[in-house]
Design a protein around this motif. Sequence first.
Motif, PDB file in Angstrom:
ATOM      1  N   ALA A 253       0.826  -1.204   0.000  1.00 25.09           N
ATOM      2  CA  ALA A 253       0.000   0.000   0.000  1.00 25.09           C
ATOM      3  C   ALA A 253       0.864   1.261   0.000  1.00 25.09           C
ATOM      4  O   ALA A 253       0.572   2.232  -0.709  1.00 25.09           O
ATOM      5  CB  ALA A 253      -0.928  -0.007   1.214  1.00 25.09           C
ATOM      6  N   THR A 254       1.929   1.235   0.787  1.00 21.27           N
ATOM      7  CA  THR A 254       2.819   2.401   0.868  1.00 21.27           C
ATOM      8  C   THR A 254       3.471   2.678  -0.473  1.00 21.27           C
ATOM      9  O   THR A 254       3.533   3.828  -0.933  1.00 21.27           O
ATOM     10  CB  THR A 254       3.899   2.177   1.933  1.00 21.27           C
ATOM     11  OG1 THR A 254       3.269   1.976   3.212  1.00 21.27           O
ATOM     12  CG2 THR A 254       4.839   3.363   2.015  1.00 21.27           C
ATOM     13  N   GLN A 256       2.540   1.592  -3.550  1.00 25.82           N
ATOM     14  CA  GLN A 256       1.577   1.922  -4.599  1.00 25.82           C
ATOM     15  C   GLN A 256       1.104   3.368  -4.516  1.00 25.82           C
ATOM     16  O   GLN A 256       0.803   3.998  -5.533  1.00 25.82           O
ATOM     17  CB  GLN A 256       0.362   0.995  -4.513  1.00 25.82           C
ATOM     18  CG  GLN A 256       0.644  -0.421  -4.938  1.00 25.82           C
ATOM     19  CD  GLN A 256      -0.604  -1.279  -4.891  1.00 25.82           C
ATOM     20  OE1 GLN A 256      -1.463  -1.218  -5.766  1.00 25.82           O
ATOM     21  NE2 GLN A 256      -0.732  -2.076  -3.830  1.00 25.82           N
ATOM     22  N   GLY A 257       1.026   3.905  -3.297  1.00 27.54           N
ATOM     23  CA  GLY A 257       0.510   5.256  -3.119  1.00 27.54           C
ATOM     24  C   GLY A 257       1.557   6.339  -3.183  1.00 27.54           C
ATOM     25  O   GLY A 257       1.227   7.523  -3.062  1.00 27.54           O
ATOM     26  N   ASP A 258       2.817   5.972  -3.365  1.00 24.78           N
ATOM     27  CA  ASP A 258       3.882   6.967  -3.381  1.00 24.78           C
ATOM     28  C   ASP A 258       3.938   7.668  -4.740  1.00 24.78           C
ATOM     29  O   ASP A 258       4.077   7.026  -5.779  1.00 24.78           O
ATOM     30  CB  ASP A 258       5.228   6.302  -3.077  1.00 24.78           C
ATOM     31  CG  ASP A 258       6.309   7.322  -2.772  1.00 24.78           C
ATOM     32  OD1 ASP A 258       6.831   7.925  -3.732  1.00 24.78           O
ATOM     33  OD2 ASP A 258       6.630   7.516  -1.585  1.00 24.78           O
ATOM     34  N   GLU A 259       3.839   8.991  -4.722  1.00 22.65           N
ATOM     35  CA  GLU A 259       3.817   9.761  -5.964  1.00 22.65           C
ATOM     36  C   GLU A 259       5.126   9.633  -6.736  1.00 22.65           C
ATOM     37  O   GLU A 259       5.137   9.690  -7.968  1.00 22.65           O
ATOM     38  CB  GLU A 259       3.545  11.239  -5.663  1.00 22.65           C
ATOM     39  CG  GLU A 259       2.150  11.506  -5.100  1.00 22.65           C
ATOM     40  CD  GLU A 259       1.912  12.980  -4.849  1.00 22.65           C
ATOM     41  OE1 GLU A 259       2.863  13.773  -5.052  1.00 22.65           O
ATOM     42  OE2 GLU A 259       0.778  13.327  -4.472  1.00 22.65           O
TER      43      GLU A 259
END
Length: 332
Positions: A253-254, A256-259
Amino acid sequence: MTTDTTAQGTAPDATAPGTTVLDARGVTMRFGGLTAVRGVDLTVGSGEIVGLIGPNGAGKTTFFNCLTGLYVPTEGEVRYKGAVLPPKSFKVTAAGIARTFQNIRLFANMTVLENVLVGRHTRTKEGFWSAVLRGPGFHKAEAASRTRAMELLDFVGLADKADHLARNLPYGEQRKLEIARALASEPGLLLLDEPTAGMNPQETRATEELVFAIRDMGIAILVIEHDMRFIFNLCDRVAVLVQGEKLIEGDSATVQGDERVIAAYLGEPFEGDPGAEEAAEVAQAEAHAAGTRAETATTKDTGTATDTATDTATGSTGATGDDATPGKENHR
């Protein structure tokens, strides 16, 4: 045939849960003036699946080669169960690290069983003279190796094709055979380089189940993959390499969500991007060149407009001489 993913006991080289199996510190690999991997730190614990992702050319396979002795890191060190690994690939295998390759490297003209037996060479204690004399010890060791090889073929679902030539297997089964050969060395850490490349969804799902079954045997796993759905479903942690440097590490999750990860895959620059300084210099040079061109064009256009205005003021718009003088006709 579906893969039998029932874990068959614990791997001989398995480590107690929670123990650090792989500890890579500051791994850097240079080829002349090119730095392919720069200061990468990564750990893998026993019974853990860690993913390594990144765009093409990010240095993932080079990093794998540093871990397995194919390359000797320019800087940094790699430890396996606390001991620094020797700079020879066969010694790394003997220590307990096995791998598969991005491009399948089977012995095409050998049988499926023979390919797995090749992977047993680091665990066979019989030497040269034993093989030449073929005494009782040699035959006992050979029988034990064949038994273990057949167990591994049954584990990956290829026991019924033990006598087939490796080159005659379908692509997906060749991938399974390569994994079985790697497991034959009884590793504590298995490195998989794009294990689902070229597979259809059914084969990918079977590979996922197989990797979970290997993990359940107590073997730590480090995997490179471009299939994001596969990697995020599979891994406990994921590390991202960009231009040879580790950008981020964390759970699915971390990451995948990192810009920054999204930008790296889309090819967009981001703050702190490795190589962003060079990109900024190029952009600045291009902007300066564009500004120079615009200034030149403006100067040229201004000069043209001035000339036109001057011509108009002096009557140079097509009339010549005194004919253009206002009121001249009144003096005739």
